[in-house]
Scaffold this active site. Structure first.
Site, PDB file in Angstrom:
ATOM      1  N   SER A  46     138.300  88.425  17.390  1.00  0.00           N
ATOM      2  CA  SER A  46     139.392  88.196  16.450  1.00  0.00           C
ATOM      3  C   SER A  46     140.636  87.746  17.195  1.00  0.00           C
ATOM      4  O   SER A  46     140.817  88.052  18.390  1.00  0.00           O
ATOM      5  CB  SER A  46     139.702  89.484  15.679  1.00  0.00           C
ATOM      6  OG  SER A  46     140.901  89.366  14.933  1.00  0.00           O
ATOM      7  N   TYR A  62     141.571  98.597  14.642  1.00  0.00           N
ATOM      8  CA  TYR A  62     140.837  97.335  14.544  1.00  0.00           C
ATOM      9  C   TYR A  62     141.123  96.447  15.762  1.00  0.00           C
ATOM     10  O   TYR A  62     140.203  95.928  16.400  1.00  0.00           O
ATOM     11  CB  TYR A  62     141.240  96.611  13.261  1.00  0.00           C
ATOM     12  CG  TYR A  62     140.579  95.267  13.072  1.00  0.00           C
ATOM     13  CD1 TYR A  62     139.274  95.179  12.593  1.00  0.00           C
ATOM     14  CD2 TYR A  62     141.261  94.088  13.352  1.00  0.00           C
ATOM     15  CE1 TYR A  62     138.660  93.949  12.409  1.00  0.00           C
ATOM     16  CE2 TYR A  62     140.665  92.852  13.172  1.00  0.00           C
ATOM     17  CZ  TYR A  62     139.366  92.787  12.703  1.00  0.00           C
ATOM     18  OH  TYR A  62     138.765  91.572  12.527  1.00  0.00           O
TER      19      TYR A  62
END
Length: 678
Positions: free
Chosen positions: A555, A568
């Site tokens: 990501s 996350y």
């Protein structure tokens, strides 16, 4: 009349082809004769409709028929130059076509056109080939059928065989068909129903004779120590051996694999006679064109260790390659096509089963089905006689036939990822599904792994048949489940080449609201999960020795610090560094490890649909339905990122264009300057 004739032919073909007892996949052909109107003169013309080259009876449609003028086809008898030049007659069929001609005529067209019967079937039934390969097949044919079915000695398919069968029909007006030595059967009739009934009569009568008069144990007594392992142990051993055997079978060119532990295979490799019979090889041309002249057989008992099996398989593989080269050298002439590779197409492992190989999954599966046909043939022949296939020289003439080479040359160019096998986690939706779909579209076989097995199966069904995609349930946090997913992959397609760590989830919370359970959940799925998947897959990749690709869908957050995102982003940073660590470790095995850093993938995303989108929209003060547009406007390119864009990057990284790239992170974020890699 014509439409009825063609419809009856299609119906008959589909019925006969749907039953594997009657013929093998894409094997045999059927025909009908009738009248239609000449499109130029408007006058009636006698025609032959016959299954075209490469078609399959079970799925035949009208477009798969070749349509020829009967008068022109039969006139070829007057210009036939003899058996030494009979291959020239195949090109002559093109001058006999009616209208646009339909499918390309097959080598067996002469058989159908020259036989004086309105309907003709040529099939490869196991029971018929058992008679055709019995040492005393001619006498048995006479004993079983009397004058109703006539024996024809082996002759390679072609124009002369068509003449031979036509002559048998003339000399035996009451006969319904023939047994073709070493090959199969041909039957005929005045109507479509007659031809079908006669075909089934030959097949069923032969099988009934074998059942009633055959030896109880055609393959001899069981071979001590070679019996089938218990189910779970058998499948586990097959999964360990599959990548090793695939690597060996891919020495000349990479192959896709298929595994079966069909009881008939296990019986065969557990019998006293299997070494002798396997060495004799197959006989029917359709069989050995796909299975090669003989299989590689592991000569160790069922309980031999993986290490013992691996060492012996490597030795046997070298011997097999030398034997195949010698076979080629014995029979090749200066005009013969070049050798097509010396690796086995069939590998038999006692106690475990059969591994078969081909350029794609369907080809590999069909090769295994054909060898199972060959086992059935050997069982039948050994039950009533002695199995005696056609001579090795004749096998070579078929395998390296110029006409067969021309057929191979007409095959379409393979897609970029042909022969590659991909395991994609979290692939029932979103980015994972888009990646699996793109890889399959580019020629790869894909295994869709997801926590929800039903959704994984549904996604696989959307992508293609089970020869292209399969769906499995897999919890990437569970080490046993991860190994089971890798095992399922190598058993489905023979091995694994591409691993995509995509499974993930996200909880968007401020630091003080993030619980230890939140932290553990996200790290278990993405950091631990990716580690477990990569570890389990790496062993298969190394055993294969074919290199490969491991991709991490990380990501933008792995390098960008944003609010309310600690769990996350931290686990994505963990994944990003796994890319670097594994690239450094697995490079010596030819395995490339790269990452992709998406951002703002809202539409189609399982993560965003699961509540993450609402949380991020709240953080940024926008409506959830506007989140994708919001992300797009903060990028340099002002473009929204979709799952398909991530899939594009995944595909590119797995192609030969990136053959020298490993340890790379590719941003797919439409340009987020704060996430530029430094």
């Amino acid at each position: 009349m014509t439409n009825d004739t063609v419809a009856a032919l299609i119906d008959r073909s589909n019925r006969l082809g749907a039953d594997p007892r009657n013929t093998n996949y894409a094997g045999g052909n059927t025909s009908a004769k009738g009248r239609d109107t000449d499109p130029v003169t408007g006058t009636p013309v006698d025609l032959l409709w016959v299954k075209g080259s490469g078609g399959d009876l079970g799925t035949l449609t009208e477009s798969g028929l070749a349509v020829l003028r009967l008068d022109r086809l039969r006139a070829l008898v007057d210009v036939y130059p003899g058996v030494e030049r009979e291959d020239e007659m195949v090109a002559a069929f093109d001058y006999c076509l009616h209208g646009k001609g339909g499918a390309a005529p097959s080598i067996d067209t002469a058989m159908h056109g020259l036989v004086d019967a309105d309907h003709v079937d040529h099939l490869h039934p196991d029971s018929g080939i058992a008679l055709a390969t019995a040492a005393d097949g001619e006498a048995l044919t006479k004993q079983i059928f009397g004058d109703r079915v006539v024996w024809i000695p082996w002759r390679r398919p072609g124009f002369q065989l068509g003449l031979d069968i036509a002559e048998v029909k003339r000399q035996h007006p009451h006969a319904i068909g023939t047994i073709l030595g070493g090959h199969g059967i041909t039957a005929w009739g005045d109507t479509s129903a007659d031809a079908e009934r006669h075909s089934l009569e030959i097949i069923e009568t032969a099988q009934r004779y074998i059942d009633e008069h055959g030896r109880l144990y055609p393959f001899g007594a069981p071979l001590q120590g070679y019996q089938a392992l218990p189910d779970e142990q058998r499948r586990a051993k097959a999964a360990r051996l599959a990548p090793i055997i695939r690597g060996l079978a891919s020495t000349d060119r990479v192959q896709v694999g298929h595994f079966t532990d069909d009881p008939r295979v296990l019986e065969f490799v557990g019998s006293q006679a299997h070494p002798r019979l396997a060495e004799l090889g197959t006989s029917c041309p359709d069989h050995f064109l796909r299975t090669k002249v003989k299989p590689l057989v592991l000569d160790l008992p069922a309980d031999a260790s993986i290490e013992e099996c691996t060492a012996r398989l490597r030795e046997l593989h070298q011997t097999y390659r030398a034997d195949y080269q010698a076979y080629y050298d014995r029979h090749a002439s200066p005009e013969s096509p070049a050798i097509r590779g010396a690796d086995p197409a069939i590998v038999l492992v006692p106690g475990v089963g059969m591994f078969s190989y081909g350029k794609d999954k369907q080809t590999a599966r069909v090769a295994g089905e054909f060898y199972l046909n060959a086992i059935n043939v050997m069982r039948g022949a050994e039950a009533i006689s002695t199995y005696t296939p056609i001579d090795e020289s004749e096998k070579f003439r078929i395998e390296y036939w110029a006409l067969e080479e021309a057929k191979l040359a007409r095959m379409p160019k393979p897609k970029p990822l042909a022969t590659r096998i991909a395991l994609v986690t979290g692939a029932a939706s979103g980015i994972g599904k888009a990646i699996a779909t793109r890889l399959a579209a580019e020629g790869a076989c894909v295994v869709i792994a997801d926590l929800d097995g039903a959704k994984a199966a549904a996604a696989a069904e959307e992508i293609g048949t089970t020869d292209v995609a399969v769906g499995i349930a897999a919890d990437v946090t569970d080490e046993t489940a991860v190994q089971a997913a890798v095992d399922a992959t190598v058993l489905a397609f023979g091995g694994v080449d591409i691993v995509v760590n995509n499974a993930g989830l996200s909880l968007s919370k401020p630091l003080l609201e993030t619980t230890a359970a939140d932290w553990d959940l996200q790290h278990d799925v993405m950091a631990r999960g990716s580690f477990l998947v990569s570890k389990a897959a790496a062993r298969a990749l190394i055993d294969q020795g074919l290199g490969g690709d491991i991709l991490y869908i990380s990501s933008k957050n792995s390098v960008f610090a944003g609010p309310n995102n600690v769990a996350y982003a931290a686990t994505k940073a963990d994944q990003a560094h796994q890319v670097r660590l594994l690239a450094a470790e697995l490079g010596e095995h030819g395995v490339k490890v790269n990452g992709i850093n998406p951002d703002g993938v809202v539409r189609g995303s399982g993560i965003f649909a699961g509540g993450w989108g609402a949380k991020r929209a709240e953080v940024y003060g926008v409506a959830e339905e506007d989140l994708g547009a919001f992300y797009a406007q903060r990028t340099l390119l002002k473009r929204e990122v979709l799952p398909e864009h991530v899939a594009n990057a995944a595909f590119a990284l797995c192609t030969s264009d990136f053959s020298h790239t490993t340890g790379l992170h590719v941003p797919v974020d439409a340009g987020v300057a704060a996430a530029f890699l430094r």
